[in-house]
Design an enzyme around this catalytic site. Structure first.
Site, PDB file in Angstrom:
ATOM      1  N   GLY A  84       0.807  -1.219   0.000  1.00 17.09           N
ATOM      2  CA  GLY A  84       0.000   0.000   0.000  1.00 17.09           C
ATOM      3  C   GLY A  84       0.839   1.268   0.000  1.00 17.09           C
ATOM      4  O   GLY A  84       0.550   2.222  -0.728  1.00 17.09           O
ATOM      5  N   ASN A 160      -8.673   3.776   7.842  1.00 17.42           N
ATOM      6  CA  ASN A 160      -8.059   2.656   8.556  1.00 17.42           C
ATOM      7  C   ASN A 160      -8.346   2.672  10.053  1.00 17.42           C
ATOM      8  O   ASN A 160      -8.306   1.631  10.694  1.00 17.42           O
ATOM      9  CB  ASN A 160      -6.545   2.632   8.320  1.00 17.42           C
ATOM     10  N   GLN A 188      -7.789  -0.510   2.923  1.00 23.97           N
ATOM     11  CA  GLN A 188      -8.677  -1.071   3.958  1.00 23.97           C
ATOM     12  C   GLN A 188      -9.965  -1.648   3.382  1.00 23.97           C
ATOM     13  O   GLN A 188     -10.582  -2.511   4.006  1.00 23.97           O
ATOM     14  CB  GLN A 188      -9.022   0.005   4.991  1.00 23.97           C
ATOM     15  N   SER A 208      -3.233  -3.411  -0.854  1.00 20.86           N
ATOM     16  CA  SER A 208      -2.153  -4.112  -0.151  1.00 20.86           C
ATOM     17  C   SER A 208      -2.627  -5.523   0.184  1.00 20.86           C
ATOM     18  O   SER A 208      -3.716  -5.700   0.740  1.00 20.86           O
ATOM     19  CB  SER A 208      -1.832  -3.363   1.141  1.00 20.86           C
ATOM     20  N   ALA A 209      -1.791  -6.535  -0.116  1.00 21.45           N
ATOM     21  CA  ALA A 209      -2.225  -7.931   0.064  1.00 21.45           C
ATOM     22  C   ALA A 209      -2.420  -8.311   1.529  1.00 21.45           C
ATOM     23  O   ALA A 209      -3.305  -9.110   1.856  1.00 21.45           O
ATOM     24  CB  ALA A 209      -1.202  -8.870  -0.582  1.00 21.45           C
ATOM     25  N   HIS A 210      -1.589  -7.727   2.428  1.00 24.59           N
ATOM     26  CA  HIS A 210      -1.632  -8.253   3.803  1.00 24.59           C
ATOM     27  C   HIS A 210      -2.871  -7.816   4.580  1.00 24.59           C
ATOM     28  O   HIS A 210      -3.078  -8.255   5.712  1.00 24.59           O
ATOM     29  CB  HIS A 210      -0.343  -7.903   4.564  1.00 24.59           C
ATOM     30  N   THR A 246      12.728  -7.261 -10.382  1.00 31.55           N
ATOM     31  CA  THR A 246      12.317  -8.656 -10.618  1.00 31.55           C
ATOM     32  C   THR A 246      10.974  -8.930  -9.942  1.00 31.55           C
ATOM     33  O   THR A 246      10.778  -8.579  -8.769  1.00 31.55           O
ATOM     34  CB  THR A 246      13.392  -9.621 -10.062  1.00 31.55           C
ATOM     35  N   CYS A 334       1.210   7.228  23.764  1.00 30.31           N
ATOM     36  CA  CYS A 334       1.944   8.022  24.735  1.00 30.31           C
ATOM     37  C   CYS A 334       3.218   8.550  24.082  1.00 30.31           C
ATOM     38  O   CYS A 334       4.018   7.780  23.572  1.00 30.31           O
ATOM     39  CB  CYS A 334       2.278   7.134  25.932  1.00 30.31           C
TER      40      CYS A 334
HETATM   41  N1  PLP Z   1      -3.108   2.880   3.451  1.00 32.36           N
HETATM   42  C1  PLP Z   1      -3.907   2.487   4.438  1.00 32.36           C
HETATM   43  C2  PLP Z   1      -5.298   3.048   4.522  1.00 32.36           C
HETATM   44  C3  PLP Z   1      -3.469   1.565   5.394  1.00 32.36           C
HETATM   45  O1  PLP Z   1      -4.286   1.188   6.376  1.00 32.36           O
HETATM   46  C4  PLP Z   1      -2.151   1.062   5.281  1.00 32.36           C
HETATM   47  C5  PLP Z   1      -1.618   0.124   6.293  1.00 32.36           C
HETATM   48  O2  PLP Z   1      -2.024   0.125   7.431  1.00 32.36           O
HETATM   49  C6  PLP Z   1      -1.346   1.487   4.213  1.00 32.36           C
HETATM   50  C7  PLP Z   1      -1.856   2.397   3.324  1.00 32.36           C
HETATM   51  C8  PLP Z   1       0.040   0.963   4.022  1.00 32.36           C
HETATM   52  O3  PLP Z   1       0.001  -0.319   3.435  1.00 32.36           O
HETATM   53  P1  PLP Z   1       1.276  -1.282   3.499  1.00 32.36           P
HETATM   54  O4  PLP Z   1       1.362  -1.769   4.918  1.00 32.36           O
HETATM   55  O5  PLP Z   1       0.971  -2.385   2.539  1.00 32.36           O
HETATM   56  O6  PLP Z   1       2.451  -0.487   3.081  1.00 32.36           O
END
Ligand code: PLP
Length: 397
Positions: A84, A160, A188, A208-210, A246, A334
Site C-alpha cells: 500500500g 483505517n 482497507q 495491499s495484500a496483507h 524482478t 503516549c
Molecule cells: N493505506 C492504508 C489506509 C493503510 O491502512 C495502510 C496500512 O495500514 C497502508 C496504506 C500501508 O500499506 P502497506 O502496509 O501495505 O504499506
C-alpha cells in the site's frame, strides 16, 4: 469455497485476534497457492526458458484476477508493487511529477502514506480538506476547497482507524470537473466491500495484500489507461515500464489468490461480520459507562468498531487486553509523557478526554460469536480496571 471455519484458522491458540485492520493472517489457501513459487517454480519471470515462463504465466493470470477484482477494463492497468505505501507513493509522486507546478488535494484523515507524501512532494501546492464530524468528506467541501490548478485528488475509500466509507463516486466526479485525476487508497476496503473502478470513476487505486489474508510486501496500483504518470521505480521494464524490479511471483500469486477468495466470500462475509460487529458495539455500550462509537455508523466497513472511553488511556486498555490474549489497537499513543491523539481523531475534533481512550476493534474471517462475547466482557473489565487505577489517589511518600 468457504474459508470461515475455526478449524483452518491460522491464529495461534489462546490468541483472540481483533486487529484485522492492522494486518491479517495469511490464509492457508493462499499459502498453498504460493508454495510452488516459493520452492520449485523459482524462475525469473523475465527469462525465456520454461522455468521462467511458468512464473510469467502465473503473473499474467494474477493480473487478470486483480483486474476482475476491481472492475478494471484491461489487466495491463494493474501494476504490482510492494504494498500500500509504495502504491500510494507511486500514484501521488508519479502524477505530481508528470504535472510539475500543479496542486494536489487530499482529505485530513488520509493514511500517512498519502498525507505525508502529498505534503512532502507538493509542499505549498498541497490542499488538505477537513472531513465532517462523522468522518465523511462531503463533495461540496471538496469542491469549495479545490485550488485553481489541481492535477490530483486523493481520498481514501475507507479509513483505517474509524472505518468510515467515503462517497467515492461523487468525490471523483468533483475531481474530474476540476480537471484532476482521482486516486483512492483502497487498502482497507479491498476485499471487504465491492470496488468497481470504472463505475466509481477512479483513475488510480492502491491495494495491499496483507490486509486481505495475503502475504506482506506485495500490493497493486491500478492506473487507468491514459493517466499521465511518471515511473518512480526505474531500473527495469517490468510492469509495462511502470515499476522496475524482478517480479515477486509468490507474492503476486498470493495477492491474486486472496482476491479470488474475497470475491467469493465478500457478500456473505460482510453480513456475518456486520452482525458480529453490531453485537460487539451493543454489548460494549450497554456494559461500559461513558463510552461512545466514533464516526458515522454507516457507511462504515462491516468489520470495524471504534470506541471512545472517556477518561481512560487507550494504551493502558490495550495492555490489559494483551494480558488476556486479546489484540486490538489504540488511536492515541503516549509520546513524551503525554497522550497524543492520532491525526484522524484530531481531524474529527474529538475532545482529548474522550480521544485518549480510543480503541479500534477490527473483526475478520476467523472471528466467531464466542470471540465477540469474550471481547465484550474483557473490554468492559479492562476499562473498569484502568479507570479504577487512574482514579486511585497517589501513594503518599
Ligand atoms: N493505506 C492504508 C489506509 C493503510 O491502512 C495502510 C496500512 O495500514 C497502508 C496504506 C500501508 O500499506 P502497506 O502496509 O501495505 O504499506
Amino acid at each position: 469455497m468457504k474459508a470461515t471455519t475455526s478449524a483452518n484458522s491460522p491464529i495461534p491458540p489462546g490468541i483472540l485476534y481483533l486487529d484485522y485492520a492492522a494486518t491479517t493472517p495469511l490464509a492457508p489457501e493462499v499459502l498453498e497457492a504460493m508454495m510452488p513459487f516459493l520452492t520449485s517454480s523459482f524462475g525469473n519471470a523475465n527469462t525465456l526458458y520454461s522455468l521462467g515462463a511458468e512464473c510469467r504465466e502465473a503473473i499474467y493470470a494474477a493480473r487478470e484476477t486483480m483486474a476482475r477484482f476491481i472492475g478494471a477494463e484491461d489487466p495491463s492497468e494493474v501494476v504490482f508493487t510492494s504494498g500500500g505505501t509504495e502504491s500510494d507513493n507511486a500514484a501521488i509522486r508519479g502524477v505530481l511529477e508528470a504535472n510539475p507546478s500543479k496542486s494536489v488535494v487530499c482529505s485530513s484523515i488520509e493514511h500517512h502514506a498519502v498525507l505525508d507524501t502529498c505534503k512532502a512532494v507538493a509542499r505549498d501546492r498541497c490542499v488538505v480538506v477537513d472531513v465532517g464530524p462523522d468522518g465523511i468528506l462531503s463533495p461540496d467541501a471538496l469542491r469549495a476547497a479545490m485550488p485553481p490548478d489541481p492535477c490530483l485528488v486523493s481520498v481514501m475509500h475507507a479509513n483505517n482507524e474509524i472505518g468510515v466509507i467515503q462517497p467515492i463516486r461523487k468525490l471523483a466526479a468533483v475531481a474530474h470537473e476540476a480537471g484532476a485525476a482521482f486516486h483512492t487508497d483502497a487498502v482497507q476496503s479491498a476485499g471487504k466491500i465491492p470496488i468497481d473502478v470504472v463505475e466509481m470513476g477512479i483513475d488510480l487505486l492502491s491495494i495491499s495484500a496483507h490486509k486481505l489474508y495475503g502475504p506482506k510486501g506485495v500490493g497493486a496500483l491500478y492506473v487507468k489507461k491514459g493517466t499521465p504518470i511518471r515511473t518512480q521505480q526505474t531500473g527495469g521494464e517490468q510492469e509495462f515500464g511502470k515499476r522496475g524490479g524482478t517480479s515477486n511471483t509468490p507474492g503476486i500469486v498470493g495477492l491474486a489468490k486472496a482476491a479470488e477468495i474475497a470475491m467469493e466470500e465478500m457478500a456473505e462475509e460482510a453480513v456475518r461480520l456486520r452482525a458480529l460487529r453490531d453485537r460487539l458495539i451493543d454489548g460494549v455500550l450497554s456494559l461500559v459507562p461513558d463510552c461512545r462509537v466514533t464516526g458515522a455508523h454507516e457507511p462504515r466497513l462491516p468489520h470495524n468498531a471504534h470506541f471512545l472511553f472517556r477518561g481512560c488511556e487507550g494504551e493502558s486498555i490495550l495492555l490489559n487486553l494483551d494480558h488476556v490474549g486479546i489484540c486490538c489497537s489504540a488511536g492515541a499513543a503516549c509520546a513524551s509523557g503525554s497522550v497524543e491523539m492520532s491525526h484522524v481523531l484530531r481531524a474529527l475534533r474529538i475532545e482529548p478526554e474522550w480521544g485518549q481512550g480510543s480503541i479500534r476493534v477490527s473483526l475478520g474471517r476467523y472471528t466467531t460469536e464466542a470471540d465477540i462475547e469474550r471481547a465484550i466482557t474483557a473490554l468492559a473489565s479492562a476499562v473498569e480496571q484502568v479507570r479504577r487505577l487512574t482514579a486511585s489517589p497517589p501513594l503518599s511518600s
